[in-house]
Design an enzyme around this catalytic site. Structure first.
Site: not given
Length: 357
Positions: A182, A253
């Site tokens: 992230h 993702d």
């Protein structure tokens, strides 16, 4: 399908709020989105809100849409009570009861499907071999490949037995990292033999179990591709997926995560992900970036026939999976009978018994 529709169906987007924004509804109607992913801001208000929102999404989309959510259990569960509360997967595996794990997943899947969720971004198939891993931890079934493979396959069977699509993650493994994708780009520097023996075993088991989808990892695996993370790597997203026998939908993702967004524009990330072998692209927050990604795919497909064929293949895989999903939002009285119903209560009681000292 027009080229715009073909490219648009590849993108799964997110949006703010608990109702479907008019612009996003139009994008669904015009086939410029293949579906949605829901986060906590979308589900405030509980199951009634989710069912209502899912009805809007299903009504707007000409084809069965992806309606996805991260509902793993433990700390990654967007929907809380009255839906079934499930502990971390590490805890589930610690009970050493594969049949119970499948039963829990079946109950979770039935509740999600009753609300119109068509795909659960679960289970985590990563083998958590790095003690300093900041993002996986107890989301993983364990620290050994066999446990992760056995319980991951059981979870997949449970979810898919009720018409939901399961999406295992994060291919080919996010368990041996000390960085969170992230925020940064992790690197796994393990020999191929080790990857075959550890990281890949759960994904092979998932493929053998007929998992509908896998999600890529924004992680560089130096042995497989020294310069690109899996999401953008053809040796991984095409060659390796074929090696493990996976024939389903490969979902990126979120392309807005810093591991990708800090290094590639949304246009380049979208093009390179599809060229590498991804079949669906998650762009979870910015509707403007979703539109830019679709436009970039169309431009590239107009220029290069081989890329157009790749987009057509990706779109077809997604559509085939979406049409297999039996999940539709039930009427309020009917989903209310599923959520917290007899099977969920029985599973909750058994989990409570197992957790008691």
């Amino acid at each position: 399908m027009t080229l715009l529709s073909t490219c648009g169906q590849i993108v799964i987007g997110g949006f703010p709020g608990t109702t479907l924004p008019p612009a996003f509804a139009l994008a669904l109607r015009e086939r410029r989105r293949g579906g949605v992913i829901l986060f906590k801001p979308n589900v405030e208000g509980g199951p009634a809100t989710v069912a209502s929102l899912a009805r809007e999404v299903h009504a707007a989309a000409p084809e069965t849409p992806f309606v996805g959510i991260d509902q793993e259990g433990g700390r990654v569960a967007r929907l809380g009570p009255p839906l079934l509360e499930v502990p971390p997967m590490r805890t589930v595996a610690s009970w050493k009861d594969v049949e119970l794990a499948e039963r829990i997943a079946r109950a979770v899947g039935a509740e999600l499907a009753s609300l119109g969720i068509t795909i659960a971004f679960a289970p985590v198939l990563d083998v958590n071999t790095c003690p300093l891993n900041p993002v996986i931890g107890d989301r993983s079934f364990g620290v050994d490949a066999r446990t992760c493979a056995t319980f991951g396959a059981a979870w997949i069977r449970g979810l898919q037995s009720v018409g939901l699509l399961a999406c295992g993650k994060h291919f080919p493994g996010h368990g041996d990292t000390s960085k969170d994708s992230h925020f940064d780009l992790p690197v796994v520097d393990q020999p191929r033999e080790r990857l075959e023996r550890v990281e890949l075993e759960p994904f092979r088991a998932a493929a053998a179990a007929g998992v509908a989808a896998l999600m890529t990892a924004h992680v560089v695996y130096t042995t497989l591709d020294s310069s690109r993370p899996a999401t953008l790597s053809r040796p991984i997203s095409t060659d390796l997926r074929n090696t493990i026998g996976f024939r389903g939908v490969l979902v990126s993702d979120d392309l807005e995560m810093s591991a990708i967004a800090a290094r590639w524009s949304i246009e380049d990330a979208a093009i390179e992900s599809i060229a590498a072998g991804c079949d669906a692209l998650l762009i979870c927050w910015s509707e403007e970036k979703q539109e830019r990604a679709v436009e970039a795919l169309v431009r590239e497909a107009n220029t290069f026939p081989a890329f157009r064929e790749r987009c057509e293949e990706a779109c077809a895989r997604g559509l085939e999976a979406r049409r297999r999903s039996k999940a539709r939002p039930l009427e309020d009285a009917k989903w209310a009978a599923v959520i917290g119903g007899a099977e969920s209560r029985a599973v909750a009681d058994e989990m409570k018994r197992r957790a008691s000292p």
